[in-house]
Design a protein around this motif. Structure first.
Motif, PDB file in Angstrom:
ATOM      1  N   CYS A  66       0.821  -1.212   0.000  1.00  0.00           N
ATOM      2  CA  CYS A  66       0.000   0.000   0.000  1.00  0.00           C
ATOM      3  C   CYS A  66       0.855   1.261   0.000  1.00  0.00           C
ATOM      4  N   VAL A 118      -0.168   2.420  -6.115  1.00  0.00           N
ATOM      5  CA  VAL A 118      -1.057   1.477  -5.430  1.00  0.00           C
ATOM      6  C   VAL A 118      -1.874   2.240  -4.391  1.00  0.00           C
ATOM      7  N   VAL A 119      -3.185   2.081  -4.450  1.00  0.00           N
ATOM      8  CA  VAL A 119      -4.089   2.736  -3.500  1.00  0.00           C
ATOM      9  C   VAL A 119      -4.849   1.649  -2.739  1.00  0.00           C
ATOM     10  N   CYS A 120      -4.904   1.799  -1.415  1.00  0.00           N
ATOM     11  CA  CYS A 120      -5.584   0.815  -0.584  1.00  0.00           C
ATOM     12  C   CYS A 120      -6.699   1.474   0.218  1.00  0.00           C
ATOM     13  N   SER A 121      -7.665   0.684   0.603  1.00  0.00           N
ATOM     14  CA  SER A 121      -8.744   1.153   1.458  1.00  0.00           C
ATOM     15  C   SER A 121      -8.227   1.374   2.875  1.00  0.00           C
ATOM     16  N   ASN A 122      -8.573   2.506   3.461  1.00  0.00           N
ATOM     17  CA  ASN A 122      -8.155   2.786   4.834  1.00  0.00           C
ATOM     18  C   ASN A 122      -8.797   1.833   5.828  1.00  0.00           C
ATOM     19  N   VAL A 174      -6.396  -3.582  -1.735  1.00  0.00           N
ATOM     20  CA  VAL A 174      -6.002  -2.734  -2.861  1.00  0.00           C
ATOM     21  C   VAL A 174      -7.243  -2.353  -3.658  1.00  0.00           C
ATOM     22  N   THR A 175      -7.476  -1.053  -3.812  1.00  0.00           N
ATOM     23  CA  THR A 175      -8.649  -0.571  -4.546  1.00  0.00           C
ATOM     24  C   THR A 175      -8.292   0.076  -5.871  1.00  0.00           C
ATOM     25  N   ALA A 176      -7.031   0.405  -6.082  1.00  0.00           N
ATOM     26  CA  ALA A 176      -6.648   1.032  -7.354  1.00  0.00           C
ATOM     27  C   ALA A 176      -5.196   0.729  -7.674  1.00  0.00           C
ATOM     28  N   GLU A 183      -2.803   2.514 -10.256  1.00  0.00           N
ATOM     29  CA  GLU A 183      -2.622   3.622 -11.195  1.00  0.00           C
ATOM     30  C   GLU A 183      -1.198   3.542 -11.732  1.00  0.00           C
ATOM     31  N   GLU A 208       4.319   3.153  -5.083  1.00  0.00           N
ATOM     32  CA  GLU A 208       3.799   4.145  -6.018  1.00  0.00           C
ATOM     33  C   GLU A 208       2.747   3.527  -6.930  1.00  0.00           C
TER      34      GLU A 208
END
Length: 242
Positions: A9, A14-18, A23-25, A27, A12
């Motif tokens: 998470c 990589v987007v994760c849910s808090n 992993v939600t995205a 990019e 670079e």
């Protein structure tokens, strides 16, 4: 930068849910990724909402025939200009939450050390992506939430009889439609005039003389971009368009 042994998470792109940590995205557009196809392990990321692998290079390999249907939460899918070829998998047509779909092949640039003679201008669509089975209508039939469609350079010649009605029937909220170099033929069906939200239309390098422009385009009252370069249309444009 992706480093082994670290929290993914923090990588670079990589987007994760808090809350869940899932992993939600991804990019990862234009990150210089290079590989022999798409690793099926990506389909284990079933919490993905955005997947962007555009402007990388996957060695002209086919997309996996199955797996995309597992990413049921996807709202944005961008695999454009990344060197994929072959049939677009039917699993993409099962992603009912998709808002934006970009599978364009135009402008795909290979790494400098790849095969000489790689053409990054006008694609040879016979060796890139195409829609046969599923055809275009099968692909979009369940994608009613789509707002943006970019399929530039995808060979849709086998969808000659249904692409137009498929658009009008399945994508009522479409705003951006980009289908340049898709081997489309006329006539252009009048049912497209029901797409009242559309603002951008790109039909460059398509059609034959059986497609006429005069009665069809003037119904797009909210359109701000209309591209028809090198499209072999026949007839007169209404003064209401100009």
């Amino acid at each position: 930068m992706m480093t082994d042994g670290t929290d993914c998470c923090l990588w670079e792109g990589v987007v994760c849910s808090n809350s869940s940590g899932h992993v939600t995205a991804l990019e990862l557009g234009g990150r210089g990724l290079y590989g022999t196809g798409l690793d099926p392990a990506i389909f284990n990321l079933t919490s993905l909402q955005r997947l962007d692998l555009s402007m990388n290079y996957f060695c002209q390999h086919s997309l996996p025939a199955s797996g995309f249907e597992r990413l049921s939460l996807l709202t944005h899918l961008n695999l454009s200009k990344s060197g994929f070829q072959g049939q677009i998998p039917i699993g993409i047509g099962k992603l009912a939450n998709l808002i934006s779909l970009d599978l364009s092949v135009l402008g795909c640039a290979a790494p400098e050390d790849s095969l000489d003679g790689y053409d990054n201008s006008i694609p040879d669509v016979t060796s890139w992506l195409w829609l046969q089975e599923p055809n275009f209508q099968n692909l979009v039939g369940n994608l009613n939430n789509l707002r943006e469609v970019y399929l530039d350079g995808v060979d849709m010649s086998s969808s000659a009889d249904d692409w137009c009605d498929g658009l009008a029937k399945s994508l009522p909220n479409l705003r951006i439609l980009s289908l340049s170099y898709c081997n489309l033929v006329g006539p252009i069906c009048s049912s497209l005039s029901t797409l009242h939200s559309i603002t951008v239309i790109n039909f460059d390098h398509n059609f034959d003389t059986s497609a006429t422009p005069q009665e069809f385009f003037m119904d797009f009252l909210h359109s701000s971009v209309l591209q028809l370069a090198w499209s072999y249309l026949q007839g007169w444009f209404s003064s209401r368009i100009l």
